[in-house]
Scaffold this motif. Structure first.
Motif, PDB file in Angstrom:
ATOM      1  N   LEU A 121     -12.816  -1.322   1.602  1.00 51.95           N
ATOM      2  CA  LEU A 121     -12.387  -0.827   2.910  1.00 51.95           C
ATOM      3  C   LEU A 121     -11.383  -1.761   3.571  1.00 51.95           C
ATOM      4  CD1 LEU A 121     -15.820   0.513   4.179  1.00 51.95           C
ATOM      5  CD2 LEU A 121     -13.879   1.820   3.291  1.00 51.95           C
ATOM      6  N   THR A 122     -10.557  -2.370   2.749  1.00 53.17           N
ATOM      7  CA  THR A 122      -9.496  -3.245   3.233  1.00 53.17           C
ATOM      8  C   THR A 122      -8.215  -2.873   2.496  1.00 53.17           C
ATOM      9  OG1 THR A 122     -11.109  -5.011   3.571  1.00 53.17           O
ATOM     10  CG2 THR A 122      -8.800  -5.647   3.544  1.00 53.17           C
ATOM     11  N   LYS A 123      -7.131  -2.731   3.248  1.00 53.57           N
ATOM     12  CA  LYS A 123      -5.849  -2.399   2.626  1.00 53.57           C
ATOM     13  C   LYS A 123      -5.473  -3.478   1.623  1.00 53.57           C
ATOM     14  CE  LYS A 123      -3.882   0.051   6.535  1.00 53.57           C
ATOM     15  NZ  LYS A 123      -2.778   0.101   7.513  1.00 53.57           N
ATOM     16  N   PRO A 124      -4.874  -3.078   0.505  1.00 57.42           N
ATOM     17  CA  PRO A 124      -4.507  -4.078  -0.512  1.00 57.42           C
ATOM     18  C   PRO A 124      -3.393  -4.993  -0.004  1.00 57.42           C
ATOM     19  CG  PRO A 124      -3.630  -1.929  -1.107  1.00 57.42           C
ATOM     20  CD  PRO A 124      -4.504  -1.726   0.108  1.00 57.42           C
ATOM     21  N   GLN A 125      -3.571  -6.279  -0.232  1.00 55.68           N
ATOM     22  CA  GLN A 125      -2.565  -7.274   0.145  1.00 55.68           C
ATOM     23  C   GLN A 125      -1.925  -7.914  -1.084  1.00 55.68           C
ATOM     24  OE1 GLN A 125      -1.799  -7.710   3.441  1.00 55.68           O
ATOM     25  NE2 GLN A 125      -3.249  -6.029   3.745  1.00 55.68           N
ATOM     26  N   SER A 126      -2.484  -7.634  -2.246  1.00 54.61           N
ATOM     27  CA  SER A 126      -1.979  -8.227  -3.491  1.00 54.61           C
ATOM     28  C   SER A 126      -2.200  -7.233  -4.629  1.00 54.61           C
ATOM     29  CB  SER A 126      -2.734  -9.522  -3.786  1.00 54.61           C
ATOM     30  OG  SER A 126      -4.095  -9.229  -4.081  1.00 54.61           O
ATOM     31  N   GLU A 127      -1.625  -7.567  -5.773  1.00 53.55           N
ATOM     32  CA  GLU A 127      -1.820  -6.729  -6.959  1.00 53.55           C
ATOM     33  C   GLU A 127      -3.294  -6.689  -7.352  1.00 53.55           C
ATOM     34  OE1 GLU A 127       0.377  -4.771  -8.724  1.00 53.55           O
ATOM     35  OE2 GLU A 127       1.899  -5.250  -7.231  1.00 53.55           O
ATOM     36  N   ALA A 128      -3.988  -7.813  -7.170  1.00 56.33           N
ATOM     37  CA  ALA A 128      -5.418  -7.848  -7.513  1.00 56.33           C
ATOM     38  C   ALA A 128      -6.204  -6.895  -6.617  1.00 56.33           C
ATOM     39  CB  ALA A 128      -5.956  -9.270  -7.395  1.00 56.33           C
ATOM     40  N   ASP A 129      -5.907  -6.916  -5.316  1.00 57.70           N
ATOM     41  CA  ASP A 129      -6.561  -5.977  -4.389  1.00 57.70           C
ATOM     42  C   ASP A 129      -6.261  -4.538  -4.797  1.00 57.70           C
ATOM     43  OD1 ASP A 129      -7.306  -8.204  -2.888  1.00 57.70           O
ATOM     44  OD2 ASP A 129      -5.797  -7.871  -1.323  1.00 57.70           O
ATOM     45  N   TYR A 130      -4.998  -4.300  -5.133  1.00 62.77           N
ATOM     46  CA  TYR A 130      -4.558  -2.971  -5.551  1.00 62.77           C
ATOM     47  C   TYR A 130      -5.347  -2.509  -6.780  1.00 62.77           C
ATOM     48  CZ  TYR A 130      -1.409   0.643  -7.359  1.00 62.77           C
ATOM     49  OH  TYR A 130      -0.885   1.814  -7.839  1.00 62.77           O
ATOM     50  N   ASP A 131      -5.491  -3.399  -7.759  1.00 61.82           N
ATOM     51  CA  ASP A 131      -6.216  -3.048  -8.986  1.00 61.82           C
ATOM     52  C   ASP A 131      -7.672  -2.702  -8.706  1.00 61.82           C
ATOM     53  OD1 ASP A 131      -3.899  -3.456 -10.437  1.00 61.82           O
ATOM     54  OD2 ASP A 131      -4.457  -5.472 -11.113  1.00 61.82           O
ATOM     55  N   GLU A 166       5.721   0.508  -0.823  1.00 57.20           N
ATOM     56  CA  GLU A 166       6.262  -0.760  -0.333  1.00 57.20           C
ATOM     57  C   GLU A 166       6.611  -1.716  -1.471  1.00 57.20           C
ATOM     58  OE1 GLU A 166       5.003  -4.536   2.489  1.00 57.20           O
ATOM     59  OE2 GLU A 166       3.847  -2.679   2.611  1.00 57.20           O
ATOM     60  N   HIS A 167       5.758  -1.803  -2.485  1.00 56.67           N
ATOM     61  CA  HIS A 167       5.918  -2.814  -3.523  1.00 56.67           C
ATOM     62  C   HIS A 167       6.493  -2.297  -4.843  1.00 56.67           C
ATOM     63  CE1 HIS A 167       3.844  -5.849  -1.130  1.00 56.67           C
ATOM     64  NE2 HIS A 167       3.035  -4.873  -0.758  1.00 56.67           N
ATOM     65  N   HIS A 168       6.435  -0.993  -5.063  1.00 48.96           N
ATOM     66  CA  HIS A 168       6.933  -0.410  -6.313  1.00 48.96           C
ATOM     67  C   HIS A 168       7.721   0.863  -6.014  1.00 48.96           C
ATOM     68  CE1 HIS A 168       4.215  -3.137  -8.371  1.00 48.96           C
ATOM     69  NE2 HIS A 168       3.232  -2.692  -7.622  1.00 48.96           N
ATOM     70  N   PRO A 169       8.789   0.748  -5.225  1.00 41.52           N
ATOM     71  CA  PRO A 169       9.525   1.967  -4.873  1.00 41.52           C
ATOM     72  C   PRO A 169      10.168   2.607  -6.096  1.00 41.52           C
ATOM     73  CG  PRO A 169      10.743   0.022  -4.177  1.00 41.52           C
ATOM     74  CD  PRO A 169       9.408  -0.454  -4.696  1.00 41.52           C
ATOM     75  N   MET A 170      10.210   3.921  -6.062  1.00 39.95           N
ATOM     76  CA  MET A 170      10.838   4.661  -7.152  1.00 39.95           C
ATOM     77  C   MET A 170      12.356   4.562  -7.002  1.00 39.95           C
ATOM     78  SD  MET A 170       8.602   6.102  -9.133  1.00 39.95           S
ATOM     79  CE  MET A 170       9.449   7.454  -9.884  1.00 39.95           C
TER      80      MET A 170
END
Length: 133
Positions: free
Chosen positions: A19-29, A67-71
């Motif tokens: 329940l926390t927005k991802p701040q890093s790739e690890a959070d995203y994963d 934001e981090h991987h725009p097409m």
């Protein structure tokens, strides 16, 4: 303090990673893995009690991606090359664009597609004309 808030505070250490927005790739994963598991549970059931959590995590993943991987924006020539490759077509297979030499000039950037050609390509590949604009 209401009961829902008390329960949330009590359980926060166990659910905060979801329940926390991802701040890093690890959070995203972590969120992506959780979303996959939730989708396996929820399936197609739009009324499932966990659908709200699916929506929240999905929105955060989408925002992070934007934001981090725009097409990259593909130009009409890139789209045409892709469509030709996907459909195993040669330059001669596109008579609505013109002769093979015309298609060659389009693909090399010497000539731009005109509206007639774009309409033909959109109909040929079953896509909107905006695909080639």
């Amino acid at each position: 303090m209401n009961d829902d808030l008390k329960l949330t505070i009590e359980h926060w250490p166990f659910v905060s990673s979801l329940l926390t927005k991802p701040q890093s790739e690890a959070d995203y994963d972590v969120l992506a893995a959780a979303l996959n598991e939730l989708l396996d549970i929820v399936g197609e059931d739009e009324t499932h009690p966990l659908i709200g959590l699916v929506d929240i995590i999905g929105d955060w993943i989408e925002a992070y991606d934007h934001e981090h991987h725009p097409m990259p924006v593909a130009g009409s020539v890139d789209v045409l090359r892709y469509m030709m490759r996907e459909h195993n077509l040669t330059q001669s297979d596109l008579p609505g664009v013109g002769a093979q030499s015309v298609v060659s000039e389009v693909l090399s950037g010497k000539r731009q597609l005109n509206i007639r050609q774009i309409r033909w390509l959109a109909e040929r590949f079953g896509v909107s004309v905006e695909t080639f604009i």
